[in-house]
Write a protein that holds these residues in place. Structure first.
Motif, PDB file in Angstrom:
ATOM      1  N   GLY A   9      59.380 -48.781  48.491  1.00 26.79           N
ATOM      2  CA  GLY A   9      60.650 -48.172  48.098  1.00 26.79           C
ATOM      3  C   GLY A   9      61.406 -49.038  47.106  1.00 26.79           C
ATOM      4  N   THR A  10      61.348 -50.342  47.300  1.00 24.42           N
ATOM      5  CA  THR A  10      62.029 -51.269  46.402  1.00 24.42           C
ATOM      6  C   THR A  10      61.459 -51.189  44.987  1.00 24.42           C
ATOM      7  OG1 THR A  10      62.477 -52.767  48.246  1.00 24.42           O
ATOM      8  CG2 THR A  10      62.629 -53.711  46.048  1.00 24.42           C
ATOM      9  N   THR A  11      60.151 -50.984  44.866  1.00 23.41           N
ATOM     10  CA  THR A  11      59.533 -50.887  43.536  1.00 23.41           C
ATOM     11  C   THR A  11      59.941 -49.603  42.822  1.00 23.41           C
ATOM     12  OG1 THR A  11      57.518 -49.734  44.246  1.00 23.41           O
ATOM     13  CG2 THR A  11      57.479 -52.165  44.294  1.00 23.41           C
ATOM     14  N   ARG A  12      60.331 -48.589  43.600  1.00 22.64           N
ATOM     15  CA  ARG A  12      60.673 -47.246  43.089  1.00 22.64           C
ATOM     16  C   ARG A  12      59.498 -46.625  42.319  1.00 22.64           C
ATOM     17  NH1 ARG A  12      66.033 -46.069  40.508  1.00 22.64           N
ATOM     18  NH2 ARG A  12      65.544 -44.074  41.424  1.00 22.64           N
ATOM     19  N   SER A  13      58.287 -47.014  42.689  1.00 26.95           N
ATOM     20  CA  SER A  13      57.099 -46.539  42.006  1.00 26.95           C
ATOM     21  C   SER A  13      56.764 -45.110  42.430  1.00 26.95           C
ATOM     22  CB  SER A  13      55.916 -47.451  42.323  1.00 26.95           C
ATOM     23  OG  SER A  13      54.743 -46.911  41.765  1.00 26.95           O
ATOM     24  N   ARG A  14      56.639 -44.253  41.448  1.00 28.10           N
ATOM     25  CA  ARG A  14      56.285 -42.863  41.733  1.00 28.10           C
ATOM     26  C   ARG A  14      54.845 -42.745  42.255  1.00 28.10           C
ATOM     27  NH1 ARG A  14      60.661 -40.211  40.150  1.00 28.10           N
ATOM     28  NH2 ARG A  14      61.777 -40.768  38.261  1.00 28.10           N
ATOM     29  N   SER A  15      54.028 -43.753  42.009  1.00 31.12           N
ATOM     30  CA  SER A  15      52.640 -43.703  42.500  1.00 31.12           C
ATOM     31  C   SER A  15      52.579 -43.778  44.028  1.00 31.12           C
ATOM     32  CB  SER A  15      51.799 -44.826  41.880  1.00 31.12           C
ATOM     33  OG  SER A  15      52.285 -46.093  42.270  1.00 31.12           O
ATOM     34  N   ILE A  19      57.573 -45.584  61.521  1.00 30.58           N
ATOM     35  CA  ILE A  19      56.863 -45.564  60.234  1.00 30.58           C
ATOM     36  C   ILE A  19      57.339 -44.371  59.414  1.00 30.58           C
ATOM     37  CG2 ILE A  19      54.601 -45.273  59.123  1.00 30.58           C
ATOM     38  CD1 ILE A  19      55.052 -48.078  60.299  1.00 30.58           C
ATOM     39  N   ARG A  20      57.480 -43.225  60.045  1.00 31.98           N
ATOM     40  CA  ARG A  20      57.957 -42.037  59.331  1.00 31.98           C
ATOM     41  C   ARG A  20      59.353 -42.270  58.752  1.00 31.98           C
ATOM     42  NH1 ARG A  20      57.582 -36.909  62.928  1.00 31.98           N
ATOM     43  NH2 ARG A  20      57.764 -35.851  60.923  1.00 31.98           N
ATOM     44  N   ILE A  21      60.215 -42.902  59.525  1.00 31.54           N
ATOM     45  CA  ILE A  21      61.571 -43.183  59.047  1.00 31.54           C
ATOM     46  C   ILE A  21      61.528 -44.177  57.885  1.00 31.54           C
ATOM     47  CG2 ILE A  21      63.762 -44.290  59.690  1.00 31.54           C
ATOM     48  CD1 ILE A  21      63.359 -42.952  62.485  1.00 31.54           C
ATOM     49  N   ALA A  22      60.696 -45.209  58.000  1.00 28.12           N
ATOM     50  CA  ALA A  22      60.560 -46.177  56.906  1.00 28.12           C
ATOM     51  C   ALA A  22      60.077 -45.480  55.632  1.00 28.12           C
ATOM     52  CB  ALA A  22      59.600 -47.296  57.306  1.00 28.12           C
ATOM     53  N   CYS A  23      59.137 -44.547  55.783  1.00 26.88           N
ATOM     54  CA  CYS A  23      58.643 -43.790  54.630  1.00 26.88           C
ATOM     55  C   CYS A  23      59.760 -42.950  54.017  1.00 26.88           C
ATOM     56  CB  CYS A  23      57.478 -42.893  55.039  1.00 26.88           C
ATOM     57  SG  CYS A  23      55.961 -43.782  55.405  1.00 26.88           S
ATOM     58  N   LEU A  24      60.551 -42.302  54.851  1.00 25.63           N
ATOM     59  CA  LEU A  24      61.648 -41.482  54.332  1.00 25.63           C
ATOM     60  C   LEU A  24      62.683 -42.333  53.601  1.00 25.63           C
ATOM     61  CD1 LEU A  24      61.961 -39.010  57.320  1.00 25.63           C
ATOM     62  CD2 LEU A  24      61.373 -38.420  54.950  1.00 25.63           C
ATOM     63  N   ARG A  25      62.993 -43.498  54.136  1.00 25.53           N
ATOM     64  CA  ARG A  25      63.941 -44.391  53.447  1.00 25.53           C
ATOM     65  C   ARG A  25      63.394 -44.819  52.087  1.00 25.53           C
ATOM     66  NH1 ARG A  25      65.468 -47.721  58.858  1.00 25.53           N
ATOM     67  NH2 ARG A  25      67.082 -46.280  59.581  1.00 25.53           N
ATOM     68  N   SER A  26      62.106 -45.148  52.048  1.00 27.96           N
ATOM     69  CA  SER A  26      61.511 -45.547  50.779  1.00 27.96           C
ATOM     70  C   SER A  26      61.463 -44.380  49.797  1.00 27.96           C
ATOM     71  CB  SER A  26      60.107 -46.119  51.005  1.00 27.96           C
ATOM     72  OG  SER A  26      60.221 -47.423  51.555  1.00 27.96           O
ATOM     73  N   LEU A  27      61.172 -43.206  50.289  1.00 31.60           N
ATOM     74  CA  LEU A  27      61.189 -42.025  49.415  1.00 31.60           C
ATOM     75  C   LEU A  27      62.594 -41.789  48.847  1.00 31.60           C
ATOM     76  CD1 LEU A  27      58.851 -39.724  51.507  1.00 31.60           C
ATOM     77  CD2 LEU A  27      58.419 -40.511  49.161  1.00 31.60           C
ATOM     78  N   GLY A  28      63.606 -42.014  49.652  1.00 30.72           N
ATOM     79  CA  GLY A  28      64.983 -41.899  49.158  1.00 30.72           C
ATOM     80  C   GLY A  28      65.262 -42.912  48.057  1.00 30.72           C
ATOM     81  N   ILE A  30      63.045 -44.203  46.033  1.00 29.49           N
ATOM     82  CA  ILE A  30      62.285 -43.803  44.841  1.00 29.49           C
ATOM     83  C   ILE A  30      63.037 -42.690  44.117  1.00 29.49           C
ATOM     84  CG2 ILE A  30      60.130 -42.758  44.020  1.00 29.49           C
ATOM     85  CD1 ILE A  30      58.750 -44.317  46.377  1.00 29.49           C
ATOM     86  N   GLY A  31      63.589 -41.752  44.882  1.00 25.94           N
ATOM     87  CA  GLY A  31      64.513 -40.774  44.321  1.00 25.94           C
ATOM     88  C   GLY A  31      63.928 -39.601  43.575  1.00 25.94           C
ATOM     89  N   ASP A  32      62.677 -39.296  43.743  1.00 24.76           N
ATOM     90  CA  ASP A  32      62.049 -38.198  43.005  1.00 24.76           C
ATOM     91  C   ASP A  32      62.492 -36.849  43.555  1.00 24.76           C
ATOM     92  OD1 ASP A  32      60.000 -36.139  42.343  1.00 24.76           O
ATOM     93  OD2 ASP A  32      59.066 -37.832  41.317  1.00 24.76           O
ATOM     94  N   ALA A  33      63.151 -36.054  42.723  1.00 23.75           N
ATOM     95  CA  ALA A  33      63.682 -34.755  43.148  1.00 23.75           C
ATOM     96  C   ALA A  33      62.584 -33.762  43.519  1.00 23.75           C
ATOM     97  CB  ALA A  33      64.562 -34.166  42.039  1.00 23.75           C
ATOM     98  N   GLY A  34      61.361 -34.006  43.122  1.00 24.66           N
ATOM     99  CA  GLY A  34      60.257 -33.105  43.413  1.00 24.66           C
ATOM    100  C   GLY A  34      59.916 -32.998  44.893  1.00 24.66           C
ATOM    101  N   ILE A  35      60.442 -33.877  45.720  1.00 27.65           N
ATOM    102  CA  ILE A  35      60.148 -33.833  47.157  1.00 27.65           C
ATOM    103  C   ILE A  35      61.276 -33.192  47.963  1.00 27.65           C
ATOM    104  CG2 ILE A  35      58.630 -35.842  47.022  1.00 27.65           C
ATOM    105  CD1 ILE A  35      60.918 -37.431  48.449  1.00 27.65           C
TER     106      ILE A  35
END
Length: 195
Positions: A117-123, A141-150, A152-157
């Motif tokens: 999430g810190t890298t904000r990498s779309r990959s 783990i699911r919550i950690a993934c959601l925080r990282s997705l936030g 990254i900020g990609d509106a496509g999700i």
């Protein structure tokens, strides 16, 4: 103790930016070195910001010693902060983290996910989203993934996050809502998506 001068030297090398010390610092991160020296070397590698240092730190995320793995995590986070999210160096770090995630132990996975999430990498989006949507995955783990997705900020999700807001688990619903409001969208777009 004999460890103090080496620990102090590792720290100084990182502080002064002596990149010629990277091979020696990597050698000091080996499991044969005392944990304090390994942690100080990981911190110094993070300050120096080299590709070889990033690779060594990525491996150390799974170290059994918390001081060492946390120092590696902070070192990688510093590299990303110094280079900037989505920079070529941050993308290189994200690639290494994605390779490491599949074999990371349960203790290291949240560190790796947070760093992605810190890298904000779309990959990282596809893998993080898959884990966030997987109801059999550990909730933390699911919550950690959601925080990282936030982050990254990609509106496509947005649609997937809205689906997760209907989860039977309140913590997942809150994490999905938090990620949704963090997406790179205007307030009007967010209102339209949430409906």
């Amino acid at each position: 103790s004999d460890d103090v001068p080496v620990w102090h030297l590792a720290r100084i090398l990182g502080d002064i930016g002596d990149r010629s010390a990277v091979p020696s610092l990597i050698a000091l991160t080996s499991s044969r070195s005392p944990d304090g020296i390994r942690a100080a070397s990981a911190t110094a590698l993070g300050r120096l910001g080299t590709v070889d240092g990033a690779e060594a730190l990525t491996v150390l995320l799974s170290d059994e010693n918390n001081l060492v793995s946390n120092s590696a995590c902070k070192g990688l986070a510093r590299m990303v902060a110094d280079a900037g999210p989505r920079s070529p160096q941050s993308e290189m770090i994200a690639d290494g983290l994605l390779r490491r995630l599949s074999d990371a132990d349960a203790r290291a996975r949240p560190l790796v996910i947070g760093l992605l999430g810190t890298t904000r990498s779309r990959s990282a989006i596809r893998l993080l989203l898959r884990s966030a949507l997987n109801a059999r995955e550990d909730v933390k783990i699911r919550i950690a993934c959601l925080r990282s997705l936030g982050r990254i900020g990609d509106a496509g999700i947005a649609g997937d996050l809205i689906d997760l807001m209907a989860s039977g688990d309140e913590a997942i619903r809150r994490a999905a809502a938090g990620a949704l409001v963090s997406l790179d969208m205007s307030d009007g777009e967010k209102e339209h998506v949430v409906g």
